[in-house]
Design an enzyme around this catalytic site. Structure first.
Site, PDB file in Angstrom:
ATOM      1  N   TRP A  53     -55.549  89.044 -33.407  1.00 39.94           N
ATOM      2  CA  TRP A  53     -54.509  89.916 -34.000  1.00 39.94           C
ATOM      3  C   TRP A  53     -53.615  89.160 -34.970  1.00 39.94           C
ATOM      4  O   TRP A  53     -52.744  89.756 -35.601  1.00 39.94           O
ATOM      5  CB  TRP A  53     -53.645  90.539 -32.882  1.00 39.94           C
ATOM      6  CG  TRP A  53     -54.398  91.476 -31.982  1.00 39.94           C
ATOM      7  CD1 TRP A  53     -55.729  91.813 -32.055  1.00 39.94           C
ATOM      8  CD2 TRP A  53     -53.879  92.194 -30.845  1.00 39.94           C
ATOM      9  NE1 TRP A  53     -56.067  92.691 -31.043  1.00 39.94           N
ATOM     10  CE2 TRP A  53     -54.943  92.936 -30.284  1.00 39.94           C
ATOM     11  CE3 TRP A  53     -52.627  92.272 -30.245  1.00 39.94           C
ATOM     12  CZ2 TRP A  53     -54.790  93.752 -29.167  1.00 39.94           C
ATOM     13  CZ3 TRP A  53     -52.460  93.083 -29.125  1.00 39.94           C
ATOM     14  CH2 TRP A  53     -53.528  93.813 -28.602  1.00 39.94           C
ATOM     15  N   LYS A  54     -53.801  87.868 -35.061  1.00 42.10           N
ATOM     16  CA  LYS A  54     -52.982  87.015 -35.948  1.00 42.10           C
ATOM     17  C   LYS A  54     -51.493  87.284 -35.705  1.00 42.10           C
ATOM     18  O   LYS A  54     -51.093  87.571 -34.579  1.00 42.10           O
ATOM     19  CB  LYS A  54     -53.372  87.239 -37.410  1.00 42.10           C
ATOM     20  CG  LYS A  54     -54.872  87.139 -37.641  1.00 42.10           C
ATOM     21  CD  LYS A  54     -55.207  86.942 -39.083  1.00 42.10           C
ATOM     22  CE  LYS A  54     -56.689  87.107 -39.293  1.00 42.10           C
ATOM     23  NZ  LYS A  54     -57.167  86.463 -40.487  1.00 42.10           N
ATOM     24  N   GLY A  95     -60.456  87.776 -44.089  1.00 43.19           N
ATOM     25  CA  GLY A  95     -59.416  88.643 -44.625  1.00 43.19           C
ATOM     26  C   GLY A  95     -59.614  89.022 -46.086  1.00 43.19           C
ATOM     27  O   GLY A  95     -58.697  89.526 -46.724  1.00 43.19           O
TER      28      GLY A  95
END
Ligand code: PEP
Length: 250
Positions: free
Chosen positions: A10-11, A172
């Site tokens: 989830w960073k 990302g």
């Protein structure tokens, strides 16, 4: 037979509210029984997630200290404290920590060893930048990152560890390695492990990470040396994450 793993990183995302919604979404998922599912929330929300998701989903930490036990180390969380909270795994060497925070190989070796000393399973993240891939250095870079741990701690540590191959250029960005590109690196990683210990190589789970979504997961997970995925952005959506978990079960 290696049991696939799908893990959600989830960073640095979430609030108490959004985490509660995500937990609810995860609880409602029909998850395949043959797949190990884990999530890595920000440390602040680890207790909330452990209490919320139940036993079907393992919870891990995105980072842990270089020392195993609690002590005078301001701002850090000891792996023994994570284990005490109910964490099972910890990410080591994510490219954002290598590149943005500047974690060195020496630090990663200590984090890996400290995590294992407390019974946590390290998920060692390795991968090349775009520049390195374009310079045909992918296998050299990934091989060196892996050797750094093997040389310092021995091949046997991978009996209780997971490796995530994450090309930095795919994290990302929406760019994904093709299944064949990912398989080529995974095969090289397994050969590198096998050169030291065939049994460890056969049993170690190798995850792919880098813009995995429900739409591309099945093809990636269908490759012989890909044993699941480390999922960033797509793990923030419970339905999408559930679909990726099901792709690993097929
Ligand atoms: C990650 O952060 O480990 C990752 C793979 O991110 P994303 O899926 O968003 O590329």
């Amino acid at each position: 037979m290696r049991r696939p793993i799908v893990a959600g990183n989830w960073k640095m995302h979430g609030t108490r509210d959004s985490v509660a919604k995500l937990i609810k979404g995860l609880r409602d998922l029909a998850l395949p029984s043959g797949v190990e599912v884990a999530v890595f929330p920000p440390s602040l929300y680890i207790n909330q997630v452990i209490e919320g998701v139940g036993k079907v989903i393992a919870v891990g930490a995105q980072n842990s200290a270089i020392e195993p036990e609690q002590g005078a180390l301001t701002g850090e969380i000891a792996p023994s404290q994570l284990a005490d909270a109910g964490c099972k795994l910890v990410l080591v060497g994510h490219s954002e920590r290598r590149q943005i925070i500047g974690e060195s190989e020496a630090v990663l070796i200590r984090k890996f060893a400290a995590a294992q000393a407390c019974g946590l399973t390290p998920v060692l993240c390795i991968g090349e930048t775009l520049e390195e891939r374009e310079a045909q250095k992918t296998l050299e870079i990934v091989g060196r990152q892996l050797d750094s741990i093997i040389d310092a701690l021995g091949i046997e540590v991978f009996a209780n560890a997971v490796i995530a191959y994450e090309p930095v250029w795919a994290i990302g960005t929406g760019l994904t390695a093709t299944p064949q590109q990912a398989q080529d690196v995974h095969e090289a990683i397994r050969k590198q492990l096998a050169a030291k210990n065939a049994e460890v190589a056969q049993n170690t789970r190798l995850l792919y990470g880098g813009s995995v979504k429900a739409a591309n997961a099945a093809e990636l997970f269908g490759m012989p040396d890909i044993d699941g995925g480390l999922i960033g952005g797509a793990s923030l959506n419970a339905d999408e994450f559930g679909a990726i978990c099901r792709a690993a079960g097929n």
